[in-house]
Design a protein around this motif. Structure first.
Motif, PDB file in Angstrom:
ATOM      1  N   THR A  20     -28.777 -61.614  46.204  1.00 53.37           N
ATOM      2  CA  THR A  20     -27.527 -62.337  45.969  1.00 53.37           C
ATOM      3  C   THR A  20     -27.699 -63.334  44.832  1.00 53.37           C
ATOM      4  N   ALA A  21     -28.836 -64.023  44.809  1.00 56.74           N
ATOM      5  CA  ALA A  21     -29.095 -65.009  43.754  1.00 56.74           C
ATOM      6  C   ALA A  21     -29.153 -64.344  42.385  1.00 56.74           C
ATOM      7  N   VAL A  22     -29.822 -63.179  42.314  1.00 59.07           N
ATOM      8  CA  VAL A  22     -29.916 -62.462  41.035  1.00 59.07           C
ATOM      9  C   VAL A  22     -28.521 -62.036  40.563  1.00 59.07           C
ATOM     10  N   LYS A  68     -28.307 -52.989  41.187  1.00 61.17           N
ATOM     11  CA  LYS A  68     -27.968 -53.064  39.754  1.00 61.17           C
ATOM     12  C   LYS A  68     -26.894 -52.037  39.405  1.00 61.17           C
ATOM     13  N   ASN A  69     -27.042 -50.803  39.904  1.00 59.79           N
ATOM     14  CA  ASN A  69     -26.052 -49.764  39.619  1.00 59.79           C
ATOM     15  C   ASN A  69     -24.709 -50.073  40.269  1.00 59.79           C
ATOM     16  N   GLU A 101     -31.235 -56.500  34.080  1.00 59.16           N
ATOM     17  CA  GLU A 101     -32.643 -56.206  34.283  1.00 59.16           C
ATOM     18  C   GLU A 101     -33.178 -57.138  35.362  1.00 59.16           C
ATOM     19  N   VAL A 102     -34.067 -56.603  36.186  1.00 60.79           N
ATOM     20  CA  VAL A 102     -34.617 -57.385  37.286  1.00 60.79           C
ATOM     21  C   VAL A 102     -36.134 -57.273  37.268  1.00 60.79           C
ATOM     22  N   SER A 110     -33.961 -67.010  39.685  1.00 60.76           N
ATOM     23  CA  SER A 110     -32.617 -66.973  40.270  1.00 60.76           C
ATOM     24  C   SER A 110     -32.619 -67.648  41.642  1.00 60.76           C
ATOM     25  N   GLN A 111     -33.661 -67.397  42.412  1.00 63.81           N
ATOM     26  CA  GLN A 111     -33.735 -67.996  43.737  1.00 63.81           C
ATOM     27  C   GLN A 111     -33.872 -69.518  43.643  1.00 63.81           C
TER      28      GLN A 111
END
Length: 410
Positions: A20-22, A68-69, A101-102, A110-111
């Motif tokens: 969720t953060a990302v 992501k998708n 991108e992750v 992000s967290q």
């Protein structure tokens, strides 16, 4: 062999909040619910797909790829998001459709930013904790209500108001900067401290210790110490305190769920690895020239982990003397009085305790019951009975009743 039904709940607790953060890093906090929906749909797809095709070699990577998708699909197919929101976000420089991108660094950053967003000083402390439990830790409304001894409807309303302030806060979750850290660090530490205490001194009628709350508070505080922006003496001192306190969790309750007082605990159940980690974080905290309440409390907790033969009560009393000056509270004053009794004896401590005059506190009467035990049995029994009458915590009531029975047996 791990099954899908075993793995999904574990990963949900571990990854939902991070995911969720990302997503909020791209969407912004205004679309927090959209991010949570996409994360929830991702886990739903995992439970369906893995049940048929088996668990992939790297389930965490699989989850983030699907998320992501789904985020890209949402942007392409959601007319409102595509035509209005994404343009506004692009214009604001916080969103690029192709930038989903992750990696480990993005997840961690992000967290951390989400922690600072949730700890919004505009929200009262109890709302910050509730929000932290839901958004940062993935707790359900019912679990939060249980932790607070509140009705689920009350928690829903509290979360609704807190989320509204979160959305309207205009806090940027993409890149946490020194300015935001400086403005909110104290609130963040206080929230995590309160979250830990909710677990360590639970007010639940049937559970005096909530290990899961302690673990989540430690996990989030560890995130702070792993980032150069927030790896401060205070954050290390707070994590040291949590490690020392948590090292005794297994010894604080017996099999019947009754609270075991410190002096009666089985030291063989203490977690030496956590004590060792606490020592390391306390050493890390000893830089700079500022001493916070977390340093003092960590110092007290450290002395409690030392051998029973150690002459520790004088340094503990000195630390309490400094603590009541920095941040006075009735609980701190009562704990200081216990340390005072260990150094100066029960009779002198009775005078100190009665100066506090806290007739509505069960802890006040429990302390006086303990102090009077070797001085005046009638007074001790009277205070124990009053503490039993006042407390609403079942485990505490049982412990006090045992003390009273022991006293009456002589």
């Amino acid at each position: 062999m791990t099954t899908t039904n075993q793995l999904i709940p574990h990963l949900f607790r571990q990854e939902f909040a991070k995911m969720t953060a990302v997503l909020c890093r791209h969407f912004g906090l205004l679309y927090l619910e959209t991010a949570e929906d996409i994360a929830g749909e991702t886990f739903l797809k995992a439970s369906e797909y893995w049940a048929v095709h088996g668990i992939p070699d790297n389930p965490v990577a699989w989850l983030y790829t699907v998320a992501k998708n789904k985020a890209r699909d949402h942007i392409r197919h959601n007319t409102i998001f595509r035509d209005k929101v994404s343009r506004e976000l692009k214009a604001d420089g916080i969103f690029e459709e192709n930038s989903f991108e992750v990696d480990d660094r993005i997840i961690a950053d992000s967290q951390l930013a989400m922690i600072f967003a949730v700890c919004n000083p505009a929200n009262p402390p109890e709302s910050q904790i509730a929000l932290a439990l839901q958004i940062l830790c993935g707790f359900s409304v019912e679990e939060i209500a249980d932790a607070f001894l509140a009705k689920a409807e009350t928690i829903k309303k509290r979360l609704h108001r807190a989320r509204s302030r979160l959305r309207n806060d205009n806090f940027r979750i993409k890149d946490l900067a020194g300015k935001e850290v400086a403005e909110r660090m104290e609130t963040v530490l206080k929230t995590l401290y309160l979250l830990f205490n909710e677990g360590y001194f639970s007010r639940s009628n049937n559970r005096t210790v909530r290990k899961e709350l302690c673990c989540e508070a430690m996990r989030l505080t560890l995130v702070l110490t792993q980032n150069p922006l927030t790896d401060s003496p205070d954050s290390n001192a707070l994590l040291a305190l949590m490690c020392f306190q948590s090292s005794r969790l297994e010894a604080r309750m017996n099999e019947e769920g009754e609270l075991i007082l410190f002096e009666d605990q089985d030291r063989a159940l203490w977690d030496n690895e956590l004590i060792h980690k606490g020592n390391n974080f306390l050493v890390n905290a000893c830089t700079g020239d500022k001493i916070s309440k977390y340093h003092l409390e960590a110092g007290i907790a450290y002395w409690h982990t030392t051998a029973a033969t150690t002459d520790k009560w004088k340094p503990i009393l000195q630390l309490y003397n400094e603590l009541v000056i920095i941040e006075y509270s009735p609980v701190t004053a009562l704990n200081r009085t216990f340390a005072y009794a260990m150094v100066h004896g029960n009779e002198m401590a009775i005078t100190e305790a009665e100066k506090l005059n806290l007739p509505e506190s069960s802890h006040y009467h429990a302390l006086l019951g303990y102090l009077y035990s070797d001085v005046n049995a009638d007074n001790a029994a009277r205070h124990y009975k009053e503490a039993i009458r006042i407390t609403k915590v079942k485990a505490e009531k049982q412990t006090l009743q045992k003390k009273l029975v022991q006293l009456q047996k002589g």
